[in-house]
Design a protein around this motif. Structure first.
Motif, PDB file in Angstrom:
ATOM      1  N   THR A   1      28.979 -34.147 -22.730  1.00 23.96           N
ATOM      2  CA  THR A   1      30.511 -34.137 -22.358  1.00 23.96           C
ATOM      3  C   THR A   1      31.054 -32.907 -21.635  1.00 23.96           C
ATOM      4  OG1 THR A   1      30.706 -35.255 -24.659  1.00 23.96           O
ATOM      5  CG2 THR A   1      32.617 -33.869 -23.572  1.00 23.96           C
ATOM      6  N   LEU A   2      30.471 -31.775 -21.774  1.00 25.99           N
ATOM      7  CA  LEU A   2      30.546 -30.636 -20.982  1.00 25.99           C
ATOM      8  C   LEU A   2      30.138 -30.742 -19.566  1.00 25.99           C
ATOM      9  CD1 LEU A   2      29.074 -27.756 -23.087  1.00 25.99           C
ATOM     10  CD2 LEU A   2      31.602 -28.142 -22.645  1.00 25.99           C
ATOM     11  N   HIS A   3      28.982 -31.531 -19.302  1.00 25.05           N
ATOM     12  CA  HIS A   3      28.654 -31.779 -18.102  1.00 25.05           C
ATOM     13  C   HIS A   3      29.599 -32.730 -17.448  1.00 25.05           C
ATOM     14  CE1 HIS A   3      26.130 -32.658 -14.584  1.00 25.05           C
ATOM     15  NE2 HIS A   3      26.112 -34.003 -14.796  1.00 25.05           N
ATOM     16  N   LYS A   4      30.245 -33.883 -17.716  1.00 28.65           N
ATOM     17  CA  LYS A   4      31.140 -34.675 -17.422  1.00 28.65           C
ATOM     18  C   LYS A   4      32.444 -34.027 -17.046  1.00 28.65           C
ATOM     19  CE  LYS A   4      29.203 -38.963 -19.242  1.00 28.65           C
ATOM     20  NZ  LYS A   4      29.633 -40.357 -20.149  1.00 28.65           N
ATOM     21  N   ALA A   5      32.787 -33.121 -18.057  1.00 31.56           N
ATOM     22  CA  ALA A   5      34.052 -32.383 -17.708  1.00 31.56           C
ATOM     23  C   ALA A   5      34.157 -31.432 -16.632  1.00 31.56           C
ATOM     24  CB  ALA A   5      34.209 -31.408 -18.965  1.00 31.56           C
ATOM     25  N   MET A   6      32.883 -31.245 -16.044  1.00 32.01           N
ATOM     26  CA  MET A   6      32.916 -30.160 -14.840  1.00 32.01           C
ATOM     27  C   MET A   6      32.221 -30.841 -13.653  1.00 32.01           C
ATOM     28  SD  MET A   6      31.982 -26.644 -16.607  1.00 32.01           S
ATOM     29  CE  MET A   6      30.518 -27.009 -17.592  1.00 32.01           C
ATOM     30  N   ASP A   7      32.182 -32.263 -13.900  1.00 34.51           N
ATOM     31  CA  ASP A   7      31.227 -33.097 -12.699  1.00 34.51           C
ATOM     32  C   ASP A   7      32.137 -34.066 -12.107  1.00 34.51           C
ATOM     33  OD1 ASP A   7      29.306 -33.615 -11.391  1.00 34.51           O
ATOM     34  OD2 ASP A   7      28.869 -35.520 -12.583  1.00 34.51           O
ATOM     35  N   ARG A   8      33.387 -33.539 -11.628  1.00 31.68           N
ATOM     36  CA  ARG A   8      34.432 -34.743 -11.005  1.00 31.68           C
ATOM     37  C   ARG A   8      35.358 -33.495 -10.375  1.00 31.68           C
ATOM     38  NH1 ARG A   8      35.591 -35.899 -16.611  1.00 31.68           N
ATOM     39  NH2 ARG A   8      34.361 -37.640 -16.360  1.00 31.68           N
ATOM     40  N   ALA A   9      36.122 -34.345  -9.646  1.00 33.60           N
ATOM     41  CA  ALA A   9      37.318 -33.518  -9.034  1.00 33.60           C
ATOM     42  C   ALA A   9      38.487 -33.373 -10.240  1.00 33.60           C
ATOM     43  CB  ALA A   9      38.150 -34.427  -7.952  1.00 33.60           C
ATOM     44  N   GLY A  10      38.668 -32.013 -10.387  1.00 30.30           N
ATOM     45  CA  GLY A  10      39.517 -31.580 -11.539  1.00 30.30           C
ATOM     46  C   GLY A  10      38.819 -31.484 -12.778  1.00 30.30           C
ATOM     47  N   THR A  11      38.931 -30.232 -13.434  1.00 28.59           N
ATOM     48  CA  THR A  11      38.079 -30.122 -14.738  1.00 28.59           C
ATOM     49  C   THR A  11      38.988 -30.607 -15.678  1.00 28.59           C
ATOM     50  OG1 THR A  11      37.523 -27.996 -13.471  1.00 28.59           O
ATOM     51  CG2 THR A  11      37.158 -28.110 -16.086  1.00 28.59           C
TER      52      THR A  11
END
Length: 348
Positions: free
Chosen positions: A120-130
């Motif tokens: 979940t943390l990885h996905k939260a920071m793995d796209r445009a916009g945190t």
């Protein structure tokens, strides 16, 4: 990158009381106390449900939400036994046979609580916009032991330092808040409430908010994060008695955006955990903007691994919203995804 907390414990104090143990699934040493279960029939049932044309979604739900696997180590055993028996990967098989929110919820479930936190943390920071909401969901209001486990597992799975990743994604205020959270220096739940310490913190909170021009979110967060729930409740009550305003209103007035949300999250979870959990589930499920499925899936599966906490949240939900959580799930969700979430809540 090894970060050293610049703020320290407030007023020179160290966390007092015996440390809270890691939650189930967060410490591999817990496995020595785990009694393996017989997974043979369920392993075969999972493969049968996904073999050939189509997928038997009801069979997947029945097996994966069985009380037999409510212990994270039992779920881990089921996944390992499936992978070994068929030389396959259960996560990949589920991804290939299911779709959408149903797929996401099943994968979150079989990964177990710790790996799901990290993913979940990885996905939260793995796209445009945190996704700052996801960061708060995973990292705030956690025990010191669980925080340490999350930081270590994030490094193990991705080879990256969690705090360094967060620094590149959020503003300076939020970075400093998460720096304190990841330092895992909160007072342990067993630490007592010290009236003199409460009075000092109440005064400091006022100086950091209403008592100055330009409120300091970092100072407020330092007090909140380094206190346990009982201490925050005492601080909240003392602040209301002294200044005739609840801290909730003060935070809403003085702060905005993700900083406000993070501080309110800590305050609400500490003030009444069951009620806060009920609101935590209701917000993404019945919000005005429609269902926020990723938030709801994370929150429901996280509570699933802690049956007493989930039961308390369900009771509080009924008290606050005058209907059951299961009723709202059936109203808001559809299909196999709905059936899975109902099963996670106890079925029927």
């Amino acid at each position: 990158m090894q970060w050293q907390q610049p703020f320290g414990q407030p007023y020179g104090q160290l966390p007092a009381g015996p440390p809270a143990p890691p939650s189930p699934g967060y410490d591999v040493s817990q496995k020595q106390f785990y009694q393996p279960v017989d997974t043979n029939a369920d392993v075969e049932g999972l493969r049968k449900a996904m073999k050939g044309m189509g997928c038997d979604e009801k069979a997947l739900i029945k097996i994966l939400t069985s009380p037999k696997y409510v212990n994270p180590w039992a779920m881990q055993q089921l996944v390992a036994d499936y992978n070994k028996r068929f030389l396959r990967d259960l996560v990949n098989d589920i991804k290939s046979e299911t779709r959408g929110d149903f797929e996401d919820a099943l994968v979150a479930l079989i990964r177990g609580p710790l790996e799901n936190d990290v993913r979940t943390l990885h996905k939260a920071m793995d796209r445009a916009g945190t996704d700052e909401t996801a960061l708060a969901d995973v990292l705030l209001c956690r025990t010191n032991a669980d925080v340490k486990a999350i930081v270590a597992e994030y490094k193990r799975l991705g080879g990256k330092d969690l705090l360094a990743e967060i620094k590149s994604e959020v503003n300076d205020t939020l970075f400093r808040i998460y720096s304190m959270a990841l330092a895992a220096g909160s007072a342990e739940p067993s630490a007592p409430v010290n009236p003199l310490d409460v009075e000092s913190k109440v005064t400091e909170l006022h100086r950091s908010t209403e008592g100055v021009v330009g409120a300091s979110a970092v100072s407020v967060a330092q007090i909140f994060i380094n206190s346990n729930e009982a201490q925050i409740r005492a601080i909240n009550e003392a602040y209301r008695n002294k200044y005739h305003r609840p801290l909730h209103d003060v935070i809403e007035k003085e702060f905005r955006g993700d900083t406000e949300d993070a501080l309110l999250h800590i305050l609400l979870m500490s003030s009444d955990h069951a009620k806060a959990d009920a609101q935590w589930l209701h917000s993404p499920l019945m919000g005005k903007m429609g269902v926020k499925d990723k938030q709801f899936i994370y929150r429901l599966t996280s509570l699933y691994w802690n049956p007493p906490r989930l039961a308390a949240a369900k009771d509080a939900y009924k008290t606050v919203y005058r209907k059951t959580l299961k009723t709202d799930v059936k109203e808001a969700l559809r299909g196999d995804y709905e059936d899975l979430c109902v099963a996670l809540l106890g079925g029927n």
